[in-house]
Design an enzyme around this catalytic site. Structure first.
Site, PDB file in Angstrom:
ATOM      1  N   GLY A   1      22.627  31.677   4.245  1.00 23.14           N
ATOM      2  CA  GLY A   1      22.799  30.960   4.960  1.00 23.14           C
ATOM      3  C   GLY A   1      22.355  31.036   6.967  1.00 23.14           C
ATOM      4  O   GLY A   1      22.067  30.396   7.639  1.00 23.14           O
TER       5      GLY A   1
ATOM      6  N   LYS B   1      15.950  32.160  22.484  1.00 25.39           N
ATOM      7  CA  LYS B   1      16.922  30.990  23.093  1.00 25.39           C
ATOM      8  C   LYS B   1      17.762  32.127  24.754  1.00 25.39           C
ATOM      9  O   LYS B   1      17.467  31.637  25.167  1.00 25.39           O
ATOM     10  CB  LYS B   1      18.745  31.574  21.884  1.00 25.39           C
ATOM     11  CG  LYS B   1      18.386  30.891  20.995  1.00 25.39           C
ATOM     12  CD  LYS B   1      19.140  31.807  19.584  1.00 25.39           C
ATOM     13  CE  LYS B   1      18.955  30.913  18.472  1.00 25.39           C
ATOM     14  NZ  LYS B   1      19.996  31.945  17.000  1.00 25.39           N
TER      15      LYS B   1
HETATM   16  N1  HSE Z   1      18.855  32.265  11.953  1.00 22.42           N
HETATM   17  C1  HSE Z   1      19.717  32.245  13.841  1.00 22.42           C
HETATM   18  C2  HSE Z   1      20.507  32.932  14.064  1.00 22.42           C
HETATM   19  C3  HSE Z   1      20.277  30.101  12.746  1.00 22.42           C
HETATM   20  O1  HSE Z   1      20.340  34.112  12.632  1.00 22.42           O
HETATM   21  O2  HSE Z   1      21.556  32.768  14.873  1.00 22.42           O
HETATM   22  C4  HSE Z   1      20.429  29.792  13.908  1.00 22.42           C
HETATM   23  O3  HSE Z   1      20.085  30.162  15.250  1.00 22.42           O
END
Ligand code: HSE
Length: 430
Positions: free
Chosen positions: A186, A204
């Protein structure tokens, strides 16, 4: 009578949404004890009826039943993606509701506009969960470090790719096998392409850059490379040379220029970011007062991101209860220029696939020398006369534009059998 209750509506019951709802209901009394505020989840919506079915009495028939609902104070948007999320958030703000979101794609694209609308309507936007899961990096940059002039941010900001690279390193498994496991656990986005291609990291680092430096750059202006092309052979050679490969988001300010880039990077094994394994994230920040500061923690997964959603919900609830609209530490608008990627300077790792015969290295070195690229070390482990073998080379610092020019010329040599693998190498990031 003074308002003491806050009602929230949740749109999106996927991994983060369902963790948030479950944990919030479980912790509601503790939060009430700590804050004196009663916060209720009063409506929940997801277009997937099966996901919704477990919330029985809370089910809303449509997102509008939440964003237009007079009794709801905070809308928690956890559907991800851009278009629908933008619509729901805009409607919620328009109807004077604060918003909490984990949506980095949306904030990195429309952050400026959303914050402006929210200020006009005197509502709040919480987006802590959009970057680095459980790590309180947004709050730290906006509040704890408010007295600082931030100069550099370097992060491992994607749990999925860090997990994949760690699995490939420790278990010597393929990229595909590690990805299947990351999905099962997940960590990956609904569309894992965003993780793998580096775009999730890019969203980000753009957000962190924006709140630190005041200019929200468009994603199509920065260089983003993912881990798609990292092969076990590169992880192995890097290891033999004393390096790990990590996907980094880097943002650095020099005068009026900002350098923002996302790419896999060789880091010395002893470097602190090399020690960040699995789904963990780390964010390194440099500022004039704080010096060097490092944050570390779980970067993906429902509970980790859900913890940041809870924090935003509670903080915004307290602000709403206090009645006077408290202008958030707004992001000063600055006009900054992006440093062209061709101008960046770093060290490099090259993997050439070249015919094993006399004179090949001389040809490669000549082109590199002609382009002002100085070789640091070379290894060739396989011995296969007249056949193609991997040749690994590390360079001193070189300019990206020279490297691109040289590698294009090298790839055209008849002794080179595959396009050369280029990975940037950072020795002194901290
Ligand atoms: N898919 C993202 C990660 C989850 O793997 O960091 C949270 O932004």
């Amino acid at each position: 009578m003074d308002k003491k209750n806050i009602n929230i509506g949740v749109i999106g019951c996927g991994r983060v949404g369902s963790s948030f709802i479950k944990n919030f209901i479980y912790k509601r009394n503790i939060i009430k004890e700590k804050t004196g505020i009663e916060i209720n989840i009063s409506k929940v919506f997801d277009k997937d009826k099966e996901k919704l079915s477990k919330f029985e009495k809370l089910i809303a028939k449509s997102p509008e039943e939440i964003v237009l609902n007079e009794n709801i104070d905070i809308v928690v948007e956890l559907i991800g993606g851009i278009d629908d999320a933008y619509e729901f958030i805009s409607k919620a703000i328009e109807n004077k509701k604060s918003v909490v979101t984990a949506n980095k794609a949306l904030i990195s694209k429309y952050g400026e506009e959303i914050f402006k609308k929210a200020r006009e309507k005197k509502v709040y936007i919480g987006f802590e969960a959009s970057v680095a899961g459980a790590i309180p990096i947004i709050k730290s940059l906006r509040e704890s470090f408010i007295g600082n002039k931030i100069t550099k941010i370097v992060g491992i900001l994607n749990g999925t790719t860090n997990y994949i690279l760690s699995e490939m390193y420790y278990k010597e498994i393929s990229f595909e096998k590690a990805l299947i496991e990351a999905k099962r656990l997940g960590y990956a986005e609904a569309n894992p392409e965003l993780d793998i291609s580096g775009y999730d990291t890019a969203h980000k680092i753009l957000i962190l850059s924006y709140i630190s430096f005041g200019h929200l750059f468009s994603i199509d202006k920065i260089t983003v490379e993912g881990i798609n092309n990292i092969e076990p052979i590169d992880i192995n050679f890097a290891n033999q040379l004393g390096y790990r490969i990590k996907l980094l988001g880097i943002s650095r300010k020099e005068d009026n220029h900002i350098e923002i880039r996302v790419h896999p990077t060789l880091l010395p094994k002893s470097h602190i970011l090399s020690l960040v394994e699995g789904v963990n994230n780390a964010v390194y920040v440099e500022g004039d007062l704080i010096g060097k500061s490092l944050f570390y923690g779980e970067g993906a997964g429902g509970d980790a991101a859900g913890s940041s959603v809870i924090s935003d919900v509670v903080e915004i609830s307290r602000k709403i209860i206090s009645k006077n609209f408290i202008e958030e530490n707004f992001i000063p608008k600055r006009v900054l220029n992006l440093k062209p990627f061709e101008e960046i300077e770093t060290k490099y790792y090259f993997r050439f696939t070249a015919i094993d015969k006399p004179g090949v290295l001389a040809k490669i070195s000549k082109i590199l020398g002609d382009n002002n690229i100085s070789i640091l070390s070379v290894i060739q482990k396989q011995d296969n006369p007249k056949k193609a073998v991997p040749i690994i080379m590390l360079t001193h610092k070189a300019k990206e534009k020279n490297v691109i020019k040289a590698i294009n010329l090298i790839n055209k040599l008849d002794v080179i059998k595959n396009p050369t693998v280029i990975i940037r190498l950072e020795q002194e990031l901290m």
